[in-house]
Design an enzyme around this catalytic site. Structure first.
Site, PDB file in Angstrom:
ATOM      1  N   HIS A  26       0.867  -1.187   0.000  1.00 60.18           N
ATOM      2  CA  HIS A  26       0.000   0.000   0.000  1.00 60.18           C
ATOM      3  C   HIS A  26       0.895   1.225   0.000  1.00 60.18           C
ATOM      4  CE1 HIS A  26      -3.733   2.262   0.841  1.00 60.18           C
ATOM      5  NE2 HIS A  26      -2.897   3.098   1.444  1.00 60.18           N
ATOM      6  N   CYS A  27       0.731   2.084  -1.000  1.00 63.31           N
ATOM      7  CA  CYS A  27       1.572   3.274  -1.144  1.00 63.31           C
ATOM      8  C   CYS A  27       0.788   4.495  -0.676  1.00 63.31           C
ATOM      9  CB  CYS A  27       2.004   3.444  -2.600  1.00 63.31           C
ATOM     10  SG  CYS A  27       3.015   4.928  -2.870  1.00 63.31           S
ATOM     11  N   PRO A  28       1.213   5.159   0.395  1.00 56.41           N
ATOM     12  CA  PRO A  28       0.473   6.346   0.856  1.00 56.41           C
ATOM     13  C   PRO A  28       0.579   7.515  -0.099  1.00 56.41           C
ATOM     14  CG  PRO A  28       2.515   6.082   2.104  1.00 56.41           C
ATOM     15  CD  PRO A  28       2.374   4.857   1.258  1.00 56.41           C
TER      16      PRO A  28
END
Length: 422
Positions: A118-120
């Site tokens: 998951h890439c913020p």
């Protein structure tokens, strides 16, 4: 990401990650444009056109990575043949089974096809559908920031050189006065140069990680599963685990960058190495989870835990300083709560609170907040041995059946069996 079935993708940009990325990009781009060489000729025009093109390509792939998304598994998904459910994990949140290479993201609150991480910064996961856009973004964003860093460095050097000679030429002026007059512009140049250089280094590292995983056709999560498989099989004296999706570097690249190959799999049906089974990875995960349950210890809460990230007032300074440096949630506990603990540190424990579904006349526990996460170790005591001696196998890992027995019994649990849950 929103929790609806068809999320509003535009709202994904209203998050600190995309907003910060936009502000940094605008700062570097506008400062670079301000410090662009003043000469007007064909070479400088072509130079500027290349800079604009790299920025546009980076922005395009960034937006596509966000809008396309990683590919979400439908809620309540199940395989075509029900007998295959015994080889799959069950997701309580999505109320369905996980397809091969699918993992549940607690931030997106959905099961994601071929989830890598998951890439913020894009406020979404990187997975089956958008990994190519994400890699393109990393590549072009590194190039445009490298371009900006060179221009800013040359512009700063030229400024000091010309300012020095100008101060020497006019006796009534000085280099200090000239620098003071252009202080804000010079400050923006130095700051933007540092931002651009830092972005280049980060993008190169991320690009290397992504390409390494693509060449092996192995996501970051799958890499961790394979590492645990080596240890588990060595300890149990089993055959070494063979990763079933590594088809060779050329075919692995096609799984991401070839649109036809990507769409053919639908994020569910993956081509396999010769001699491998499509459920080899999922069965290995089930076996690892069974071993994990065997190592689980049961703790009973004796003092309340607030669930705060830095509980300095309730737990003291040492517990606060010893807080785990992860983004995993913290859970709140009340006396007599039972927690299944899987990770132990000096001042903190990680586990899942046991939810009593019989309390309140058959109603599910409605206490707010996560039930799985970290909590201070001084708030609970280990009662694993007491439960084992009392024969209470509900929370005791010693009574968890082995993997073969789990697979055999899962088919007898109805449409959505609960033996292979998260």
């Amino acid at each position: 990401m929103t929790m609806t079935e068809d999320p509003n993708e535009l709202s994904l940009f209203l998050h600190w990650g995309p907003i910060t990325a936009l502000i940094v990009t605008l700062t570097v781009t506008l400062t670079t444009w301000k410090w662009w060489p003043p000469e007007v000729n064909f070479s400088t025009s072509a130079h500027f056109a290349l800079f604009v093109l790299l920025n546009l390509l980076a922005v395009y792939n960034y937006v596509m990575a966000v809008l396309t998304g990683p590919g979400l598994l439908p809620r309540r998904w199940q395989p075509v043949h029900y007998r295959e459910t015994k080889f799959l994990q069950y997701c309580q949140k999505c109320e369905g089974y996980k397809a091969p290479r699918t993992h549940h993201c607690r931030r997106c609150d959905r099961c994601v096809k071929k989830m890598d991480h998951h890439c913020p910064w894009i406020n979404r996961c990187v997975g089956w559908a958008n990994q190519a856009y994400f890699v393109y973004f990393l590549f072009f964003y590194a190039l445009c920031n490298l371009h900006a860093a060179v221009v800013l460095a040359c512009g700063g050097i030229r400024f000091f050189y010309s300012s020095y000679h100008q101060a020497q030429l006019f006796h009534n002026g000085s280099l200090t006065r000239l620098v003071h007059y252009h202080f804000f512009s010079l400050f923006m140049c130095i700051m933007s140069f540092g931002l651009a250089l830092g972005i280049v280094l980060c993008m190169i590292k991320l690009l290397f990680i992504q390409l390494s995983s693509i060449l092996k056709n192995m996501t970051d999560i799958e890499h961790w599963i394979v590492q645990k498989a080596k240890s588990r099989r060595y300890m149990h004296k089993l055959k070494p685990f063979v990763f079933p999706y590594d088809l060779g570097w050329y075919a692995n690249l096609g799984q991401v960058f070839n649109i036809e190959s990507q769409l053919r799999s639908r994020g569910i049906d993956w081509p396999l190495r010769k001699g491998c089974d499509q459920y080899a990875l999922t069965c290995e995960q089930l076996a690892q989870k069974a071993d994990k349950r065997n190592r689980t210890r049961t703790y009973k809460c004796i003092t309340p835990a607030t669930g705060h990230w830095l509980p300095i007032w309730s737990q003291g300074l040492m517990v606060t300083l010893g807080a785990p440096c992860t983004d995993d949630p913290r859970i709140s506990l009340q006396p007599d709560d039972l927690v299944r603990v899987t990770r132990i540190r000096d001042y903190w424990l990680f586990g899942e609170r046991v939810v009593d579904k019989d309390q309140g006349g058959g109603k599910v526990d409605e206490r707010k907040g996560p039930i799985r996460g970290w909590f201070p170790s001084r708030c609970a005591v280990d009662i694993t041995h007491n439960q084992a001696s009392n024969g209470s196998g509900d929370h005791c890992a010693a009574n968890v059946p082995n993997t073969t027995e789990t697979k055999r019994r899962v088919g007898k649990k109805g449409k959505f069996g609960k033996r292979n849950q998260d």
